[in-house]
Enzyme design. Structure first.
Site, short mmCIF file in Angstrom:
data_model
loop_
_atom_site.label_atom_id
_atom_site.label_comp_id
_atom_site.label_asym_id
_atom_site.label_seq_id
_atom_site.Cartn_x
_atom_site.Cartn_y
_atom_site.Cartn_z
CG ASN A 125 -0.50 -0.05 2.52
OD1 ASN A 125 0.82 -0.80 2.61
ND2 ASN A 125 -0.88 0.27 3.72
N PRO A 156 10.18 -6.84 -1.03
CG PRO A 156 10.11 -6.25 -3.36
CD PRO A 156 10.89 -7.00 -2.22
CB ALA A 157 4.17 -6.26 -1.25
N GLY A 200 2.64 -5.22 7.97
CA GLY A 200 1.64 -6.10 7.28
C GLY A 200 0.80 -6.33 8.15
CB THR A 213 1.89 -12.02 7.86
OG1 THR A 213 1.13 -12.51 7.08
CG2 THR A 213 3.39 -12.17 7.21
CD GLU A 237 2.37 0.10 10.33
OE1 GLU A 237 1.47 -0.52 10.58
OE2 GLU A 237 2.87 0.28 9.25
CB CYS A 272 -1.92 0.13 8.66
SG CYS A 272 -0.43 1.56 8.65
CB SER A 321 1.93 9.89 8.52
OG SER A 321 1.10 8.88 8.91
CD GLU A 379 8.78 0.95 10.59
OE1 GLU A 379 9.43 -0.02 10.48
OE2 GLU A 379 7.81 1.49 9.72
#
Length: 521
Positions: free
Chosen positions: A191, A215-216, A270, A274, A292, A326, A484, A501
């Site tokens: 995302n 990476p995803a 993620g 997971t 996270e 998220c 953010s 982070e």
């Protein structure tokens, strides 16, 4: 202790560290993606893995698709366990030199990487839109946000301080040193395919760690484009490595990274499910971890709130990236006295300001969801809520633009027994729950096993202090829907993760403390 012995042996071959320019190996020429999609930079669009400063193919490839059109963007190297292990070895070898590079030199290289991101910001944004579907204006915003992490940590690299402690013994002094952990395995989501990398990698490299990025599978091109620019910036071979892999191989590659004895740190963004699996793997060798994970953010509107401000905040918080962040608001709790006014104005804002379409179209504010599975989850949440008495105020179904598109949806008469109140939707769905008292709202907000972000609107100073302190989340937005910032610590509580982070605290995730007792003085 095993790490200490490994470091000692690898450092023995590097006495003293040579100037960085002498340590740079000649790099193999990089290979672009021939016949890349129209409008995307062939110089930045790479399909091979990037390991040890070289572009390497893999025995197999996997396709990456544009979620808006379904078109294939390219075939990317499908790395497996062997490639992951090789990348870790390359990163470890590079770490033995990189840890000895001066903070000033690391700072300079990160700044060069930042400068190159800014110079290529438009091409980088187009890659994000192509592989994730994110509207181009949002993608451009992400690139600036992403680059700012490199700028921030280029500055923080020179601010890693230790301590001197005076002990009761007059002939002793105690020193506290901060030293880099080692190789960091970085596993990132789709995302924010650029910013989630630089937020981790910027801190790691500033601290003196090397990294292996997985990476995803939906969005590998952004990570590989960053590798092109890292290489151009002069980041030494092996310090930044990228190993893309398919969804089929993701589990085994993740396990390989978490169990490799040369990896000292795992950083993952993620899902909570997971994250728990990766924590289990990392526990066997007691690795440092940053997690996270998922959120279920409440957005509370009290009777004292400015309704127009609350609606504007709700729009920003809920529908950025089509609800696929998220920290997106997932549950809207609105006090009875202001409920009807808020719902009416929220619905009007949705109908007036949001436009669903391809991310490359100028007027688009809502792109596709990442895949059909994501669309099915939103459908399931809407269907479940309606079957239990919720009312669809606007939206409520798939959009005719394409199979991965869903209408921005507002539900009222939502209750706590509905799926959308219990699970993170990760889509453009805004369910509204009516409440009566502050205590009730806080209880509903905290009735979850995750706690990443929370938001509330109020004009009552005493209430603001009470609620901000009582919400069980890692980040709180008070009369603000966008929270953010690179300067501020990002992270959650409960099952939303471990560590922070960004900010001045982010670099500590990649450092370990060493106490040195200096006697005989």
């Amino acid at each position: 202790m095993a790490t200490c012995f490994r470091l000692r042996s690898c450092l023995a071959a590097h006495l003293p560290p040579a100037p960085l320019s002498r340590r740079l190996r000649r790099r193999a020429p990089i290979r672009g993606y021939a016949g890349g999609p129209a409008g995307l930079s062939s110089a930045l669009l790479r399909t091979d893995s990037f390991v040890g400063g070289r572009w390497l193919s893999a025995p197999a490839t996997f396709p990456v698709h544009d979620p808006a059109s379904g078109a294939e963007l390219g075939l990317v190297a499908d790395c497996g366990v062997a490639e992951a292990r090789a990348a870790v070895r390359a990163a470890y070898e590079a770490f033995c030199s990189w840890r000895g590079v001066s903070a000033k030199e690391r700072s300079s290289l990160l700044r060069k990487w930042y400068d190159l991101m800014i110079q290529n910001k438009d091409d980088l944004a187009k890659i994000i839109t192509a592989e994730s579907g994110k509207p181009l204006k949002e993608a451009q915003g992400e690139i600036l946000y992403s680059a700012n992490f490199l700028e921030w940590f280029s500055e923080e690299a020179r601010r890693i301080y230790g301590d001197i402690i005076y002990t009761p013994a007059k002939d002793r002094r105690a020193l506290v040193l901060k030293q880099p952990l080692g190789v960091a395995a970085v596993i990132t989501p789709w995302n924010f395919p650029s910013a989630m990398i630089t937020r981790k990698v910027g801190a790691a490299l500033a601290a003196g760690c090397s990294v292996v990025v997985k990476p995803a599978e939906d969005t590998p091109f952004s990570a590989l484009a960053l590798a092109v620019l890292a290489d151009q910036a002069g980041i030494p071979p092996g310090v930044y490595n990228v190993i893309p892999c398919s969804r089929k191989k993701a589990k085994e590659v993740g396990e390989a990274l978490c169990t490799d004895p040369l990896v000292s740190k795992i950083s993952f963004t993620g899902s909570t499910a997971t994250g728990k699996v990766l924590l289990h793997h990392a526990a066997n060798s007691v690795k440092r971890v940053s997690m996270e994970l998922g959120g279920h953010a409440p957005f509370i509107v009290f009777d004292s709130a400015n309704v127009d401000q609350a609606v504007a905040g709700a729009m920003a918080s809920k529908f950025r990236n089509s609800g696929q962040t998220c920290v997106c608001s997932n549950r809207f709790l609105v006090q009875r006295g202001i409920h009807d006014s808020f719902v009416k104005k929220f619905a009007e804002a949705i109908k007036t300001n949001l436009r669903v379409g391809n991310g490359f179209e100028e007027r688009t504010t809502q792109g596709p969801l990442i895949n059909e599975k994501a669309v099915e989850k939103v459908e399931k949440h809407v269907s479940d809520a309606v079957s239990k008495g919720a009312t669809v105020v606007t939206g409520g179904k798939r959009h005719q633009v394409g199979k991965n598109f869903f209408e921005p949806t507002l539900l009222s008469n939502v209750t706590q027994n509905m799926l959308c109140s219990q699970e993170e939707t990760f889509g453009p769905l805004a369910p509204v729950i009516k409440f009566d008292t502050e205590e009730e709202a806080v209880a509903i907000a905290n009735a979850t096993d995750v706690g990443l972000a929370g938001y509330f609107y109020s004009q009552d100073p005493a209430q603001i202090w009470r609620v901000a302190e009582r919400l069980e989340v890692g980040m709180v937005g008070v009369n603000e829907g966008l929270i953010s910032s690179v300067e501020c610590p990002f992270g959650g509580v409960k099952q939303s993760g471990l560590g922070r982070e960004g900010s001045k605290y982010g670099i500590d995730e990649y450092l370990e403390l060493k106490y040195v007792c200096f006697g005989g003085l």
